[in-house]
Design a protein around this motif. Sequence first.
Motif, PDB file in Angstrom:
ATOM      1  N   LEU A  93       5.528  -2.352  -3.291  1.00  0.00           N
ATOM      2  CA  LEU A  93       6.206  -2.736  -2.038  1.00  0.00           C
ATOM      3  C   LEU A  93       7.303  -1.745  -1.662  1.00  0.00           C
ATOM      4  N   SER A  94       7.820  -1.012  -2.657  1.00  0.00           N
ATOM      5  CA  SER A  94       8.871  -0.024  -2.355  1.00  0.00           C
ATOM      6  C   SER A  94       8.328   1.110  -1.490  1.00  0.00           C
ATOM      7  N   LEU A  95       6.982   1.214  -1.399  1.00  0.00           N
ATOM      8  CA  LEU A  95       6.392   2.276  -0.565  1.00  0.00           C
ATOM      9  C   LEU A  95       6.587   2.004   0.925  1.00  0.00           C
ATOM     10  N   VAL A  96       6.899   0.729   1.269  1.00  0.00           N
ATOM     11  CA  VAL A  96       7.124   0.385   2.683  1.00  0.00           C
ATOM     12  C   VAL A  96       8.562   0.747   3.047  1.00  0.00           C
ATOM     13  N   PRO A  97       8.747   1.575   4.060  1.00  0.00           N
ATOM     14  CA  PRO A  97      10.121   1.933   4.425  1.00  0.00           C
ATOM     15  C   PRO A  97      10.871   0.743   5.029  1.00  0.00           C
ATOM     16  N   THR A  98      12.170   0.770   4.951  1.00  0.00           N
ATOM     17  CA  THR A  98      12.990  -0.293   5.550  1.00  0.00           C
ATOM     18  C   THR A  98      12.650  -0.416   7.038  1.00  0.00           C
ATOM     19  N   GLY A  99      12.443  -1.683   7.469  1.00  0.00           N
ATOM     20  CA  GLY A  99      12.068  -1.903   8.866  1.00  0.00           C
ATOM     21  C   GLY A  99      10.562  -1.950   9.071  1.00  0.00           C
ATOM     22  N   VAL A 222       3.179  -9.305 -21.632  1.00  0.00           N
ATOM     23  CA  VAL A 222       3.393  -9.296 -20.176  1.00  0.00           C
ATOM     24  C   VAL A 222       3.511  -7.830 -19.758  1.00  0.00           C
ATOM     25  N   LEU A 223       2.585  -7.390 -18.915  1.00  0.00           N
ATOM     26  CA  LEU A 223       2.543  -5.984 -18.494  1.00  0.00           C
ATOM     27  C   LEU A 223       1.908  -5.881 -17.114  1.00  0.00           C
ATOM     28  N   GLY A 224       2.166  -4.784 -16.424  1.00  0.00           N
ATOM     29  CA  GLY A 224       1.509  -4.541 -15.141  1.00  0.00           C
ATOM     30  C   GLY A 224       1.066  -3.097 -15.037  1.00  0.00           C
ATOM     31  N   ALA A 225       0.307  -2.787 -13.995  1.00  0.00           N
ATOM     32  CA  ALA A 225      -0.130  -1.402 -13.804  1.00  0.00           C
ATOM     33  C   ALA A 225      -0.497  -1.155 -12.352  1.00  0.00           C
ATOM     34  N   LEU A 226      -0.419   0.119 -11.965  1.00  0.00           N
ATOM     35  CA  LEU A 226      -0.872   0.575 -10.645  1.00  0.00           C
ATOM     36  C   LEU A 226      -1.787   1.773 -10.848  1.00  0.00           C
ATOM     37  N   ALA A 227      -2.806   1.869 -10.012  1.00  0.00           N
ATOM     38  CA  ALA A 227      -3.680   3.055 -10.051  1.00  0.00           C
ATOM     39  C   ALA A 227      -3.861   3.561  -8.633  1.00  0.00           C
ATOM     40  N   THR A 228      -3.878   4.879  -8.490  1.00  0.00           N
ATOM     41  CA  THR A 228      -4.104   5.495  -7.172  1.00  0.00           C
ATOM     42  C   THR A 228      -4.754   6.856  -7.357  1.00  0.00           C
ATOM     43  N   ASP A 229      -5.427   7.291  -6.294  1.00  0.00           N
ATOM     44  CA  ASP A 229      -6.040   8.624  -6.269  1.00  0.00           C
ATOM     45  C   ASP A 229      -5.114   9.658  -5.640  1.00  0.00           C
ATOM     46  N   ASP A 230      -4.037   9.165  -5.049  1.00  0.00           N
ATOM     47  CA  ASP A 230      -3.208  10.027  -4.211  1.00  0.00           C
ATOM     48  C   ASP A 230      -2.012  10.538  -5.026  1.00  0.00           C
ATOM     49  N   PRO A 231      -1.950  11.873  -5.277  1.00  0.00           N
ATOM     50  CA  PRO A 231      -0.871  12.407  -6.125  1.00  0.00           C
ATOM     51  C   PRO A 231       0.526  12.141  -5.554  1.00  0.00           C
ATOM     52  N   THR A 232       0.659  12.150  -4.222  1.00  0.00           N
ATOM     53  CA  THR A 232       1.989  11.914  -3.630  1.00  0.00           C
ATOM     54  C   THR A 232       2.415  10.472  -3.857  1.00  0.00           C
ATOM     55  N   LEU A 233       1.486   9.534  -3.623  1.00  0.00           N
ATOM     56  CA  LEU A 233       1.815   8.120  -3.859  1.00  0.00           C
ATOM     57  C   LEU A 233       2.142   7.897  -5.325  1.00  0.00           C
ATOM     58  N   ARG A 234       1.345   8.512  -6.217  1.00  0.00           N
ATOM     59  CA  ARG A 234       1.588   8.320  -7.659  1.00  0.00           C
ATOM     60  C   ARG A 234       2.989   8.812  -8.032  1.00  0.00           C
ATOM     61  N   GLU A 235       3.374   9.942  -7.461  1.00  0.00           N
ATOM     62  CA  GLU A 235       4.690  10.509  -7.745  1.00  0.00           C
ATOM     63  C   GLU A 235       5.797   9.556  -7.284  1.00  0.00           C
ATOM     64  N   ARG A 236       5.593   8.950  -6.095  1.00  0.00           N
ATOM     65  CA  ARG A 236       6.613   8.003  -5.579  1.00  0.00           C
ATOM     66  C   ARG A 236       6.692   6.756  -6.459  1.00  0.00           C
ATOM     67  N   LEU A 237       5.539   6.283  -6.918  1.00  0.00           N
ATOM     68  CA  LEU A 237       5.522   5.076  -7.764  1.00  0.00           C
ATOM     69  C   LEU A 237       6.129   5.374  -9.132  1.00  0.00           C
ATOM     70  N   HIS A 240       9.796   5.483  -8.736  1.00  0.00           N
ATOM     71  CA  HIS A 240      10.356   4.126  -8.666  1.00  0.00           C
ATOM     72  C   HIS A 240      10.469   3.536 -10.069  1.00  0.00           C
ATOM     73  N   ARG A 241       9.413   3.718 -10.875  1.00  0.00           N
ATOM     74  CA  ARG A 241       9.435   3.152 -12.232  1.00  0.00           C
ATOM     75  C   ARG A 241      10.577   3.746 -13.052  1.00  0.00           C
ATOM     76  N   THR A 242      10.747   5.056 -12.955  1.00  0.00           N
ATOM     77  CA  THR A 242      11.772   5.719 -13.757  1.00  0.00           C
ATOM     78  C   THR A 242      13.169   5.323 -13.287  1.00  0.00           C
ATOM     79  N   LEU A 243      13.367   5.280 -11.958  1.00  0.00           N
ATOM     80  CA  LEU A 243      14.705   4.993 -11.433  1.00  0.00           C
ATOM     81  C   LEU A 243      15.090   3.525 -11.574  1.00  0.00           C
ATOM     82  N   HIS A 244      14.100   2.626 -11.399  1.00  0.00           N
ATOM     83  CA  HIS A 244      14.415   1.194 -11.464  1.00  0.00           C
ATOM     84  C   HIS A 244      14.275   0.646 -12.876  1.00  0.00           C
ATOM     85  N   GLY A 245      13.599   1.393 -13.725  1.00  0.00           N
ATOM     86  CA  GLY A 245      13.595   1.077 -15.156  1.00  0.00           C
ATOM     87  C   GLY A 245      12.709  -0.071 -15.583  1.00  0.00           C
TER      88      GLY A 245
END
Length: 392
Positions: A93-99, A222-237, A240-245
């Motif tokens: 959900l963090s991929l959605v910009p504010t607004g 208890v665990l979760g995961a995301l998968a994507t083909d898009d290198p830019t999206l993966r980098e953003r995710l 987020h994981r690293t910064l939000h911990g």
Amino acid sequence: MTEQHPPHGDLAPDTLVVAAGRPPREHDAPVNAPIVLSSTFYETRAPEAGDRIYARGSNPTWDPFEEALGLLEAAALPALVFGSGLGAAAAALSLVPTGGVVIMPRHGYAGSLGLAADLQARGRFELHLVDIADTESVLSLLEALAGRSTDGALMLWLESPTNPMLEVAELAVLTAAAHAAGAMVVADNTFNTPIVHRPLESGVDVVLHSVTKWLAGHSDVVLGALATDDPTLRERLLSHRTLHGAIAGPFEVWLALRGLRTLALRMERSQENAATLAHRLAGHSAVRRVRYPGLPTDPGHERAAAQFDGFGGIISIELDDAAAADALVAAVRLWLPATSLGGVESLIERRRRQPAEPETVPEELVRLSVGIENADDLWADLDRALRHARAS
Ligand SMILES: Cc1ncc(COP(=O)(O)O)c(C=O)c1O
């Protein structure tokens, strides 16, 4: 010299769950990836991209699980593991910009809906809830919102089948329309698992899992995961994981990879059991309605048959009223009365006992997570408890 693994792209999912994510074939090397319990890593030179440095950013125990799940989801890139499914949802959900605007199934997982509602209340984005099985109405909404998505501010969130109503969405149709409207598409694939469906093949941008459920499969992490083909999206995710911990512990991920090894067998047995039970439940006089996409009479049957390689291991049934549903859950002896799903053991729950469950989920709905026990034993327990519930 290191002998390479077979080219994984050529392997079927039931082979991949066993073969992917193994250490290199070196003399005397372990065949299973070890658990690495280290929060920090030696630095003998200036840090370079991809260096481990610190275990909030990466951990060697995550790598084989992420590699295996990426391959299973037919992603060109390794998946990203998170501390929970909801942690993964927060990153998506963090991929959605504010607004921006998010469209979600009104009967999606209550936690994802609760998180999105909370973010809406804080002014992060606008949330629209839809009947995800009603393709026409989702297409109209996408069209109406398309004008606002010029900056990529629109997200369509799919969950199919939905938890716990088991509504089936037309993933490829909705995804194509969402892309035409400039929207990004996330699909929660927890119920199907990549054994049954791989949403990236339908064009979806990001796939989400509560690894807690079928992937790990033993109700012990208890665990979760995301998968994507898009290198830019993966980098953003990843950022987020690293910064939000919201990271996963190495021990849990090691257990999840161990569980993944039997995913195909467990899904096969759960689905076989679910099909048997759904047919029997459909003929039970104490059951008013059975929701299971594998039943030819289910509204989602044709769509599920056309899109998926199976019908999953979850059944929802509706009894006469909430009291009958509570009596059923109280009367079972083999089924375990507990929330969650996707473990080897069969679980039973009246969903509306949870205050967060959407009000449009019937009070008398009982969700069954079908495990890998003997189907006749599961049936005998359910049948006895159903008779008891009706008599009480
Ligand atoms: C479909 C679905 N998605 C996401 C989640 C959230 O996952 P977790 O409980 O691992 O945070 C759940 C949990 O029940 C779920 O059922």
